[in-house]
Scaffold this active site. Structure first.
Site, PDB file in Angstrom:
ATOM      1  N   GLU A   1      -4.917   1.936   2.637  1.00 28.90           N
ATOM      2  CA  GLU A   1      -4.965   0.655   3.338  1.00 28.90           C
ATOM      3  C   GLU A   1      -5.181   0.864   4.824  1.00 28.90           C
ATOM      4  O   GLU A   1      -5.937   0.148   5.475  1.00 28.90           O
ATOM      5  CB  GLU A   1      -3.665  -0.118   3.082  1.00 28.90           C
ATOM      6  CG  GLU A   1      -3.652  -1.543   3.641  1.00 28.90           C
ATOM      7  CD  GLU A   1      -3.135  -1.649   5.073  1.00 28.90           C
ATOM      8  OE1 GLU A   1      -3.231  -2.735   5.658  1.00 28.90           O
ATOM      9  OE2 GLU A   1      -2.624  -0.631   5.630  1.00 28.90           O
ATOM     10  N   GLU A   2      -4.494   1.872   5.347  1.00 29.67           N
ATOM     11  CA  GLU A   2      -4.613   2.178   6.774  1.00 29.67           C
ATOM     12  C   GLU A   2      -6.037   2.667   7.066  1.00 29.67           C
ATOM     13  O   GLU A   2      -6.539   3.557   6.414  1.00 29.67           O
ATOM     14  CB  GLU A   2      -3.600   3.258   7.169  1.00 29.67           C
ATOM     15  CG  GLU A   2      -2.149   2.942   6.822  1.00 29.67           C
ATOM     16  CD  GLU A   2      -1.542   1.846   7.685  1.00 29.67           C
ATOM     17  OE1 GLU A   2      -2.271   1.254   8.519  1.00 29.67           O
ATOM     18  OE2 GLU A   2      -0.347   1.577   7.514  1.00 29.67           O
TER      19      GLU A   2
ATOM     20  N   ASP B   1       6.236   1.295   6.669  1.00 30.07           N
ATOM     21  CA  ASP B   1       4.907   0.708   6.476  1.00 30.07           C
ATOM     22  C   ASP B   1       4.143   1.626   5.527  1.00 30.07           C
ATOM     23  O   ASP B   1       3.533   2.589   5.953  1.00 30.07           O
ATOM     24  CB  ASP B   1       4.213   0.608   7.832  1.00 30.07           C
ATOM     25  CG  ASP B   1       2.813   0.052   7.775  1.00 30.07           C
ATOM     26  OD1 ASP B   1       2.410  -0.448   6.700  1.00 30.07           O
ATOM     27  OD2 ASP B   1       2.098   0.138   8.791  1.00 30.07           O
TER      28      ASP B   1
ATOM     29  N   ASP C   1      -0.120   4.404   1.138  1.00 25.89           N
ATOM     30  CA  ASP C   1      -0.421   5.414   2.151  1.00 25.89           C
ATOM     31  C   ASP C   1       0.301   5.135   3.460  1.00 25.89           C
ATOM     32  O   ASP C   1       0.797   4.029   3.703  1.00 25.89           O
ATOM     33  CB  ASP C   1      -1.931   5.482   2.398  1.00 25.89           C
ATOM     34  CG  ASP C   1      -2.499   4.174   2.941  1.00 25.89           C
ATOM     35  OD1 ASP C   1      -2.128   3.100   2.416  1.00 25.89           O
ATOM     36  OD2 ASP C   1      -3.316   4.222   3.886  1.00 25.89           O
TER      37      ASP C   1
ATOM     38  N   HIS D   1       3.514   2.684  13.017  1.00 25.25           N
ATOM     39  CA  HIS D   1       2.441   3.547  13.518  1.00 25.25           C
ATOM     40  C   HIS D   1       2.881   4.355  14.737  1.00 25.25           C
ATOM     41  O   HIS D   1       2.045   4.890  15.454  1.00 25.25           O
ATOM     42  CB  HIS D   1       1.169   2.750  13.852  1.00 25.25           C
ATOM     43  CG  HIS D   1       0.539   2.106  12.656  1.00 25.25           C
ATOM     44  ND1 HIS D   1      -0.745   1.601  12.686  1.00 25.25           N
ATOM     45  CD2 HIS D   1       0.988   1.891  11.397  1.00 25.25           C
ATOM     46  CE1 HIS D   1      -1.039   1.092  11.491  1.00 25.25           C
ATOM     47  NE2 HIS D   1       0.002   1.257  10.693  1.00 25.25           N
TER      48      HIS D   1
ATOM     49  N   HIS E   1       0.846  -1.196   0.000  1.00 24.09           N
ATOM     50  CA  HIS E   1       0.000   0.000   0.000  1.00 24.09           C
ATOM     51  C   HIS E   1       0.879   1.242   0.000  1.00 24.09           C
ATOM     52  O   HIS E   1       1.988   1.246   0.528  1.00 24.09           O
ATOM     53  CB  HIS E   1      -0.998  -0.001   1.160  1.00 24.09           C
ATOM     54  CG  HIS E   1      -0.392   0.043   2.539  1.00 24.09           C
ATOM     55  ND1 HIS E   1      -0.040   1.223   3.165  1.00 24.09           N
ATOM     56  CD2 HIS E   1      -0.096  -0.947   3.421  1.00 24.09           C
ATOM     57  CE1 HIS E   1       0.429   0.954   4.369  1.00 24.09           C
ATOM     58  NE2 HIS E   1       0.414  -0.356   4.554  1.00 24.09           N
TER      59      HIS E   1
END
Length: 368
Positions: free
Chosen positions: A139-140, A106, A78, A344, A76
């Site tokens: 995706e997040e 990520d 984003d 994150h 992904h």
């Protein structure tokens, strides 16, 4: 096996994380990657998505190969917040941000690894499988891009998503399904000092329900959480309305349904007890998937890792990824680690050696 160009890999990763791409704002990264993939020889298609989920687009790309087989590789584009103005630095072979943002490994570590492997394959003049790419937006926070991905483009029967942490060689073959609950409790306002008994406090209803609810770790396969609570106007008003967002996850679909049913019925019973109205919107975010560790897809991945001196292993996870969506759409998909860690958070980091190792795995897998 080849020698991965470490400096080029790291520089490309730096270039990618410096492009702001928090969820819903992926246009710049998508445009950059579409151009770069075209320069690498891929046939690139920009796949539209609803404006509500992104100002960008999903990317489907294909590079025809001479070897038998087709594999879809996916990441992904984003990031979570705070993901703007990222300044990556290197300390003792570890890449991290300066500390006031996430790093963006990520999932840009996966993108960089895929593209470096392809660059090395082409530079070495090696034959390879047909390579398909699915780079997704948003995706997040809900796997939005993969849910809207045009699967009619895909010819592969198996796929690898590069969106996990842990040691290189980690293969996620089991991941949970998730159900989201949006709960609105409507009580009755009243003056909290003059006539509190005339009101129905929505918070009282909610607390009564939550105190009777099984939450957190339910069993080794199932979890549940209350994550958002909003309500109240002033201390002198009996709270007339409360909004709650909750979730349940399980590796077992029947356990997931049982937990959701329990949460819904507990909320409804508390509302009835106190004379409040309640509205619950229950929606499946994504389904669980489970792939046998003896599956031929897994065996081939393990063999490529072994050829690079890495003892790969399968495991389950408590998180969802685009792999959940692709599996639900009939594409056999596993999630592999790129070595990303503390994602994150502003402490996120990734080892350069791990980025080189996953790139080397890809080179080997694609040219076998």
């Amino acid at each position: 096996m080849t020698t991965i160009n470490q400096d080029r890999l790291v520089q490309h990763f730096f270039d990618l994380v410096k492009i702001d791409s928090e969820s819903r704002n992926e246009k710049a990264i998508a445009e950059a990657l579409a151009e770069q993939l075209g320069e690498l020889g891929f046939a690139v298609e920009k796949l539209p998505v609803p404006e509500a989920i992104s100002n960008g687009f999903n990317i489907y790309a294909k590079l025809e190969g001479k070897l038998e087989g087709t594999i879809l590789l996916s990441c992904h584009m984003d990031t979570v917040t705070p993901g703007n103005g990222i300044e990556p630095i290197i300390e003792d072979g570890i890449i991290r941000s300066k500390g006031n943002t996430i790093l963006g490994g990520d999932d840009k570590s996966g993108i960089a690894a895929i593209m470096e492997a392809v660059r090395c394959i082409r530079a070495d003049g090696r034959d390879h499988q047909t390579i398909e790419l699915a780079f997704t937006v948003h995706e997040e926070g809900g796997l939005q891009g993969s849910q809207h991905f045009d699967m009619s483009k895909v010819t592969a029967h198996q796929a690898m998503v590069f969106d996990s942490g842990g040691p290189i060689g980690t293969i996620i073959t089991t991941a949970p399904g998730q159900q989201n609950l949006k709960v609105t409790i409507t009580g009755k306002p009243a003056h909290a000092g003059l006539a509190p008994e005339e009101g129905i406090n929505a918070l009282t209803v909610a607390s009564d329900a939550i105190c009777q609810m099984k939450l957190s770790r339910i069993d080794h396969e199932t979890t549940a959480n209350i994550g958002v609570v909003k309500g109240g106007q002033a201390t002198n008003i009996v709270m007339p309305e409360l909004y709650i967002e909750a979730e349940a996850r399980s590796l077992d679909d029947s356990k997931l349904q049982a937990q959701v049913d329990h949460m819904v019925s507990t909320f409804e019973a508390a509302a009835e007890k106190h004379g409040a109205e309640i509205n619950i919107i229950s929606k499946r975010a994504y389904n669980a998937y489970r792939i046998d560790e003896n599956d031929a897809h897994i065996e081939r991945i393990k063999a490529a890792f072994a050829a690079n001196g890495i003892d790969a292993f399968t495991k389950s996870t408590g998180g969802g990824s685009d792999a959940n969506i692709f599996n639900s759409k009939g594409l056999k998909t596993v999630n592999l680690s790129t070595g990303m860690a503390k994602v994150h958070t502003t402490e996120e980091f990734i080892k350069i050696d791990d980025m080189v190792a996953i790139s080397g795995f890809l080179y080997t897998y694609l040219t076998r």
